[in-house]
Design an enzyme around this catalytic site. Structure first.
Site, PDB file in Angstrom:
ATOM      1  N   CYS A  50       0.843  -1.199   0.000  1.00 17.92           N
ATOM      2  CA  CYS A  50       0.000   0.000   0.000  1.00 17.92           C
ATOM      3  C   CYS A  50       0.878   1.249   0.000  1.00 17.92           C
ATOM      4  O   CYS A  50       2.044   1.209   0.402  1.00 17.92           O
ATOM      5  CB  CYS A  50      -0.884  -0.018   1.247  1.00 17.92           C
ATOM      6  SG  CYS A  50      -1.904   1.453   1.477  1.00 17.92           S
ATOM      7  N   THR A  82       0.572   3.496   2.105  1.00 22.21           N
ATOM      8  CA  THR A  82       0.923   3.665   3.517  1.00 22.21           C
ATOM      9  C   THR A  82       2.215   2.933   3.844  1.00 22.21           C
ATOM     10  O   THR A  82       3.059   3.436   4.600  1.00 22.21           O
ATOM     11  CB  THR A  82      -0.219   3.153   4.414  1.00 22.21           C
ATOM     12  OG1 THR A  82      -1.403   3.887   4.132  1.00 22.21           O
ATOM     13  CG2 THR A  82       0.128   3.295   5.886  1.00 22.21           C
ATOM     14  N   HIS A 114       5.065   5.034   2.797  1.00 18.28           N
ATOM     15  CA  HIS A 114       5.337   6.080   3.790  1.00 18.28           C
ATOM     16  C   HIS A 114       6.155   5.512   4.948  1.00 18.28           C
ATOM     17  O   HIS A 114       7.109   6.145   5.421  1.00 18.28           O
ATOM     18  CB  HIS A 114       4.024   6.661   4.325  1.00 18.28           C
ATOM     19  CG  HIS A 114       3.325   7.577   3.378  1.00 18.28           C
ATOM     20  ND1 HIS A 114       3.820   8.814   3.026  1.00 18.28           N
ATOM     21  CD2 HIS A 114       2.161   7.441   2.692  1.00 18.28           C
ATOM     22  CE1 HIS A 114       2.992   9.401   2.177  1.00 18.28           C
ATOM     23  NE2 HIS A 114       1.976   8.579   1.956  1.00 18.28           N
ATOM     24  N   GLU A 150      -2.823  -5.251   3.635  1.00 18.49           N
ATOM     25  CA  GLU A 150      -3.585  -5.738   2.478  1.00 18.49           C
ATOM     26  C   GLU A 150      -3.214  -7.202   2.263  1.00 18.49           C
ATOM     27  O   GLU A 150      -2.050  -7.506   1.992  1.00 18.49           O
ATOM     28  CB  GLU A 150      -3.253  -4.908   1.232  1.00 18.49           C
ATOM     29  CG  GLU A 150      -3.563  -3.427   1.399  1.00 18.49           C
ATOM     30  CD  GLU A 150      -3.230  -2.613   0.156  1.00 18.49           C
ATOM     31  OE1 GLU A 150      -2.830  -3.212  -0.870  1.00 18.49           O
ATOM     32  OE2 GLU A 150      -3.367  -1.375   0.207  1.00 18.49           O
ATOM     33  N   CYS A 178     -17.654   3.088  21.607  1.00 10.76           N
ATOM     34  CA  CYS A 178     -17.919   4.515  21.403  1.00 10.76           C
ATOM     35  C   CYS A 178     -19.296   4.694  20.752  1.00 10.76           C
ATOM     36  O   CYS A 178     -19.929   3.727  20.320  1.00 10.76           O
ATOM     37  CB  CYS A 178     -16.826   5.157  20.547  1.00 10.76           C
ATOM     38  SG  CYS A 178     -16.842   4.642  18.808  1.00 10.76           S
ATOM     39  N   ASP A 208      -3.751  13.461 -13.591  1.00 12.40           N
ATOM     40  CA  ASP A 208      -2.487  13.183 -12.909  1.00 12.40           C
ATOM     41  C   ASP A 208      -1.382  13.764 -13.782  1.00 12.40           C
ATOM     42  O   ASP A 208      -1.657  14.381 -14.812  1.00 12.40           O
ATOM     43  CB  ASP A 208      -2.299  11.670 -12.695  1.00 12.40           C
ATOM     44  CG  ASP A 208      -1.446  11.341 -11.478  1.00 12.40           C
ATOM     45  OD1 ASP A 208      -0.239  11.643 -11.523  1.00 12.40           O
ATOM     46  OD2 ASP A 208      -1.969  10.797 -10.488  1.00 12.40           O
ATOM     47  N   LEU A 259     -10.717  11.636  -0.391  1.00  5.14           N
ATOM     48  CA  LEU A 259      -9.936  10.563   0.223  1.00  5.14           C
ATOM     49  C   LEU A 259      -8.461  10.931   0.348  1.00  5.14           C
ATOM     50  O   LEU A 259      -7.784  10.528   1.288  1.00  5.14           O
ATOM     51  CB  LEU A 259     -10.079   9.280  -0.601  1.00  5.14           C
ATOM     52  CG  LEU A 259      -9.333   8.060  -0.064  1.00  5.14           C
ATOM     53  CD1 LEU A 259     -10.087   7.458   1.123  1.00  5.14           C
ATOM     54  CD2 LEU A 259      -9.139   7.002  -1.145  1.00  5.14           C
ATOM     55  N   ILE A 277      -5.046  12.686   1.209  1.00  6.68           N
ATOM     56  CA  ILE A 277      -4.646  13.404   2.423  1.00  6.68           C
ATOM     57  C   ILE A 277      -3.586  14.444   2.062  1.00  6.68           C
ATOM     58  O   ILE A 277      -2.490  14.085   1.626  1.00  6.68           O
ATOM     59  CB  ILE A 277      -4.091  12.433   3.478  1.00  6.68           C
ATOM     60  CG1 ILE A 277      -5.143  11.368   3.809  1.00  6.68           C
ATOM     61  CG2 ILE A 277      -3.674  13.186   4.736  1.00  6.68           C
ATOM     62  CD1 ILE A 277      -4.624  10.251   4.689  1.00  6.68           C
ATOM     63  N   ILE A 311     -13.683  10.972   3.436  1.00  9.69           N
ATOM     64  CA  ILE A 311     -13.747   9.511   3.384  1.00  9.69           C
ATOM     65  C   ILE A 311     -12.542   8.931   4.106  1.00  9.69           C
ATOM     66  O   ILE A 311     -11.400   9.318   3.842  1.00  9.69           O
ATOM     67  CB  ILE A 311     -13.744   8.994   1.929  1.00  9.69           C
ATOM     68  CG1 ILE A 311     -14.895   9.602   1.128  1.00  9.69           C
ATOM     69  CG2 ILE A 311     -13.805   7.467   1.910  1.00  9.69           C
ATOM     70  CD1 ILE A 311     -16.260   9.130   1.543  1.00  9.69           C
TER      71      ILE A 311
END
Length: 341
Positions: free
Chosen positions: A38, A40, A43, A64, A96, A195, A262, A264, A286
Site C-alpha cells: 500500500c 501507507t 510512507h 492488504e 464509542c 495526474d 480521500l 490526504i 472519506i
C-alpha cells in the site's frame, strides 16, 4: 515465522524471524497467502514525518492480504478452518457512540493493522473474527489481496449517485484508477481522471476512464469542451491530496456538485471557500471502508463483471520483497503483490 518489520527508525523494511502471534478467544489465526503493498507501507518504508509520529518501532507492517483460517478462538462463530478470508484493517473499539450506532468506520478509537499493531506482512496474522471477511469462491486470491484499497475506491466512488453523471477524479494512483472503473461500471457518463504520471494514466485508460488527462500537458477545460460538457462535473473524487488538483476540481464542478475526499494533503490546505458556498457544493471526507457494507459491495461488483485485474502489475516472491518496494517507490507500477506460498 518470516515477517517484514519496521525494525529501525530509518528508511527501509527488514525481513525478520518473528514469533507466531497469539490468538484470543474471539480471534482468527490466518495463514497468509498473498499481500499487497500500500502507499501507507511506502510512507512507513520512507520513514517520513507522518511515520515518525505514528509508527511504533519495531513492528510487523502490512494490511492488504488474503489468507486461510487455520485456527480460531473458542468464542468464534460463523467461520471454519479452511475459509479464505481478507479483513478490515481498522480494529474498532465497539463501545464509542459511532460503534454502538453501527457506524464503526467512524470509530474514534480505531487501531490500524500494520500501523498501530502488528500487521499482515508475515506468515501468520491474528485479527478479531469480527474484522474478517469471507472471500467467495469465484474471486481470486490476487483480487482478494487488494480488497482493502479497492474498498477505499468503492467507498469513495459510491458516496453519491453516479448514474448518468459526469465524474472528475483527481489523482491516478491505484485507488483513483479503481474508482474510475467503479464509476463506469455503475453507470457514470464521462469519467475523467487527472495526474502527471503517464504510466498511471495509461493504466486508467485500460481500466475504463473516458479520458486520462496529464494536466502538465493539457487543460481540463479543453477536455470538458471536447466531451461536450457545458455545465461542469456533477461528482468529484479527490484522491491526490495535492492542493492544485483540488483547486482545479472546485473550478470545474457544476453548481450543486458533490465531492468525496480521500486524498490526504501533506499539510494545511487553503482553498477559496466562496466557490464552495456560491456553487452550493457538498464535501464529504472519506476514511477507510464502511463496515461491512463496502465489503459486500466489493464482492458484488466483481461478481457482476467489474474487472479490476489490470491494476495488478507486479508479482514477487516474499524473499524478493525489496524488488516489490522498489517497484512501488518508482511510481511505475499499479498494485504490487507479494506471494507468501
Amino acid at each position: 515465522m518470516k515477517a517484514l518489520s519496521k525494525l529501525k527508525p530509518e528508511e527501509g523494511i527488514w525481513m525478520v524471524d518473528a514469533p507466531k502471534p497469539e490468538m484470543g478467544h474471539n480471534d482468527l489465526l490466518i495463514k497468509i497467502r498473498k499481500t499487497a503493498i500500500c502507499g501507507t507501507d511506502i510512507h512507513i518504508y520512507n520513514w517520513d514525518e507522518w511515520s515518525q509520529k505514528t509508527i511504533p518501532v519495531p513492528m510487523v507492517v502490512g494490511h492488504e492480504y488474503v489468507g486461510e483460517v487455520i485456527d480460531m478462538g473458542i468464542e468464534v462463530r460463523g467461520f471454519d478452518v479452511g475459509d479464505r478470508v481478507s479483513g478490515e484493517g481498522h480494529i474498532t473499539c465497539g463501545h464509542c457512540r459511532n460503534c454502538r450506532g453501527g457506524r464503526t468506520h467512524l470509530c474514534r478509537n480505531t487501531s490500524g493493522v500494520g500501523v498501530n499493531r502488528d500487521g499482515a506482512f508475515a506468515e501468520y496474522l491474528v485479527i478479531p473474527a469480527f474484522n474478517a471477511f469471507k472471500i467467495p469462491d469465484d474471486i481470486s486470491d490476487d483480487l482478494a489481496s487488494i480488497f482493502d484499497p479497492f474498498g477505499n475506491a468503492v467507498h469513495t466512488a459510491l458516496s453519491f449517485d453516479l448514474v448518468g453523471e459526469d465524474v472528475l477524479i483527481t489523482g491516478a494512483g491505484p485507488i483513483g484508477i479503481m474508482a474510475a472503473a467503479v464509476c463506469r461500471h455503475v453507470g457514470a457518463r464521462h469519467v475523467v481522471i487527472t495526474d502527471v504520471n503517464e504510466y498511471r494514466l495509461e493504466l486508467a485508460n485500460k481500466m475504463g476512464a473516458t479520458r486520462a488527462v496529464n494536466v502538465a500537458k493539457e487543460s481540463l477545460e479543453g477536455v470538458m469542451e471536447e466531451l461536450g460538457m457545458t455545465e461542469g462535473f456533477d461528482v468529484g473524487l479527490e484522491m491526490s491530496g495535492v492542493p492544485s488538483a483540488f483547486h482545479s476540481m472546485l473550478d470545474t464542478m457544476n453548481h450543486g456538485g458533490k465531492i468525496a475526499m480521500l486524498g490526504i494533503p501533506g499539510g494545511e490546505m487553503a482553498i477559496d471557500w466562496s466557490k464552495v458556498i456560491f456553487k452550493g457544493l457538498i464535501l464529504k471526507g472519506i476514511y477507510g471502508r464502511e463496515m461491512f457494507e463496502t465489503w459486500y459491495k466489493m464482492a458484488s461488483l466483481i461478481q457482476s463483471g467489474l474487472d479490476i485485474s489490470p491494476i495488478i502489475t507486479h508479482h514477487f516472491k516474499i524473499d524478493d520483497f525489496q524488488q516489490g518496494f522498489d517497484a512501488m517507490r518508482s511510481g511505475q507500477s499499479g498494485k504490487v503483490i507479494l506471494n507468501w506460498d
